[in-house]
Design an enzyme around this catalytic site. Structure first.
Site, PDB file in Angstrom:
ATOM      1  CG  ASP A 192      -1.808   1.193   1.336  1.00  0.00           C
ATOM      2  OD1 ASP A 192      -2.408   1.556   0.313  1.00  0.00           O
ATOM      3  OD2 ASP A 192      -1.879   1.780   2.421  1.00  0.00           O
ATOM      4  CG  LEU A 193       1.450   5.798  -1.757  1.00  0.00           C
ATOM      5  CD1 LEU A 193       2.968   5.720  -1.676  1.00  0.00           C
ATOM      6  CD2 LEU A 193       1.005   6.440  -3.056  1.00  0.00           C
ATOM      7  CG  ASP A 194      -1.670   7.533   0.750  1.00  0.00           C
ATOM      8  OD1 ASP A 194      -0.807   8.388   0.550  1.00  0.00           O
ATOM      9  OD2 ASP A 194      -2.582   7.282  -0.057  1.00  0.00           O
ATOM     10  CG  ASP A 340      -1.917   2.598   6.384  1.00  0.00           C
ATOM     11  OD1 ASP A 340      -2.355   2.232   5.264  1.00  0.00           O
ATOM     12  OD2 ASP A 340      -2.090   3.729   6.839  1.00  0.00           O
TER      13      ASP A 340
END
Length: 402
Positions: A192-194, A340
């Site tokens: 995932d990124l954020d 997250d």
């Protein structure tokens, strides 16, 4: 010894209390120590309010003298404390700063500074309706501190702020070394990124605050949508004929708000050690937003990047992770996902992937579906073995005290 600083409305008392409780240290709040006495003197020694600019040359030094004297006694008896005050003069350096350092010696002082927009702080002061806020002088935007400090974004929740301060102090979350994920082999890692690669939580919240303000919507509409695509939220908030314009507008805002974005600890090194055919980024944002945030975090975008533009159903649907695995030519069951957000963990689980939950965005209990929880990717490494990729723990120094 920790000092929490920030202008009125920044949330410094809330953060200070949380840190004091976590670290089991006394809390010394400038307002608690001095305001009751000054309020009693209002109308006797002070004809107008003691916060009025005319009283500043006398009142300000007296208040901080009380704080320093109390801090000195507490250090001598308890060994440390959490101090809470604006520390406006101290943050500029000079005599006020050295006086504070001398007062808490021999304890080492760590300054935490809550940063944010003047508009945010003004809104918070209006919401709390403290009578003394009516007498505060408008000093304009706060200058960047000239002394060593840890900058924390005031737009983050108290839990997110506390997490980042404790991590910076070296108080790391213990790893569950018995997790079965350490015994498995994988063919690829999907990120995932954020909140996993880029610490962009404050940017996301600011962006949606701005969007809500422009669209005359309730503030803080994004909290429950973290890790999910923007379209379903915008569809709930706006009339059907305004959805496309709304999506373009929020994309513009989010793509532009990247100045405060930093990499999550260890993220850049962790992902860079994987070859292109073994890694992918899977995000609920658009490709434009993803590339802007990766660039701001100093992380090169891998060839496989699955965004909201590439799937019909976003997280918590498994499609994004199934798609990433297919583009890498591996089975989802042989993929390790790093997430997250609850929606992302749910999506990874539904796809049949192993899951690492990165703390810092939500409470640990919200990531209970993950195989392992970490407070930063600097805690882990990936070893290349004949059987595939194997996860291993990285030794960390002992947690720091208060």
């Amino acid at each position: 010894m920790i000092a929490v600083s920030g202008v009125a409305g920044s949330g410094k008392t809330t953060l200070g209390r949380a840190l004091a409780k976590e670290l089991r240290l006394p809390l010394l709040d400038l307002d608690t120590l001095t305001v009751p006495l000054l309020d009693q003197l209002h109308g006797t020694l002070f004809g107008d309010h003691w916060l009025a600019p005319a009283h500043a040359p006398a009142v300000r030094p007296a208040r901080y003298s009380v704080l320093r004297a109390t801090a000195s006694e507490v250090v001598a008896t308890a060994g440390g404390a959490v101090l809470v005050a604006p520390f406006t003069a101290e943050l500029t350096g000079g005599r006020a700063w050295t006086d504070l350092l001398d007062a808490v010696a021999p304890a080492e002082l760590r300054m935490v500074n809550l940063r944010g927009s003047a508009k945010l702080f003004a809104r918070r002061r209006a919401e709390r309706s403290e009578p003394r806020d009516q007498h505060r002088a408008d000093t304009g935007p706060a200058a960047s501190p000239a002394v060593p400090h840890l900058s924390i974004n005031a737009r983050l929740t108290p839990g997110q702020q506390r997490f980042r301060v404790l991590r910076a102090l070296g108080r790391r979350t213990p790893l569950d070394l018995d997790s079965p994920v350490f015994a498995r082999s994988f063919d690829a890692v999907l990120f995932d990124l954020d909140g996993v690669l880029a610490d962009s939580t404050a940017s996301v919240l600011r962006s949606w605050d701005q969007f809500a303000d422009e669209m005359s919507l309730p503030a803080a509409v994004v909290e429950s949508n973290h890790g999910r695509p923007a379209r379903p939220l915008v569809q709930r908030l706006l009339p059907a004929d305004q959805v496309d314009d709304g999506l373009r507008r929020i994309e513009d805002i989010e793509a532009a708000d990247v100045l405060s974005i930093e990499p999550v600890p260890g993220a850049g090194d962790f992902i860079s050690r994987l070859p292109d055919g073994r890694r992918a980024v899977v995000t609920s944002g658009t490709r434009r937003i993803a590339t802007a945030r990766l660039a701001a975090a100093g992380i090169a975008a891998p060839p496989v990047l699955v965004s909201a533009d590439d799937v019909r159903c976003g997280k918590p649907d498994p499609e994004p992770y199934v798609s990433a695995a297919a583009r890498l030519g591996v089975a989802p069951a042989r993929c390790l996902v790093v997430e997250d957000a609850p929606a992302g963990v749910e999506a990874a689980r539904a796809a049949g992937c192993g899951v690492i939950g990165v703390l810092g965005t939500v409470e640990p209990s919200d990531l209970s579906g993950a195989d392992l929880l970490v407070d930063g990717l600097d805690r882990l490494r990936v070893d290349h073995t004949p059987a595939g990729l194997r996860l291993a723990a990285v030794d960390q120094p002992a947690a720091a005290g208060g």
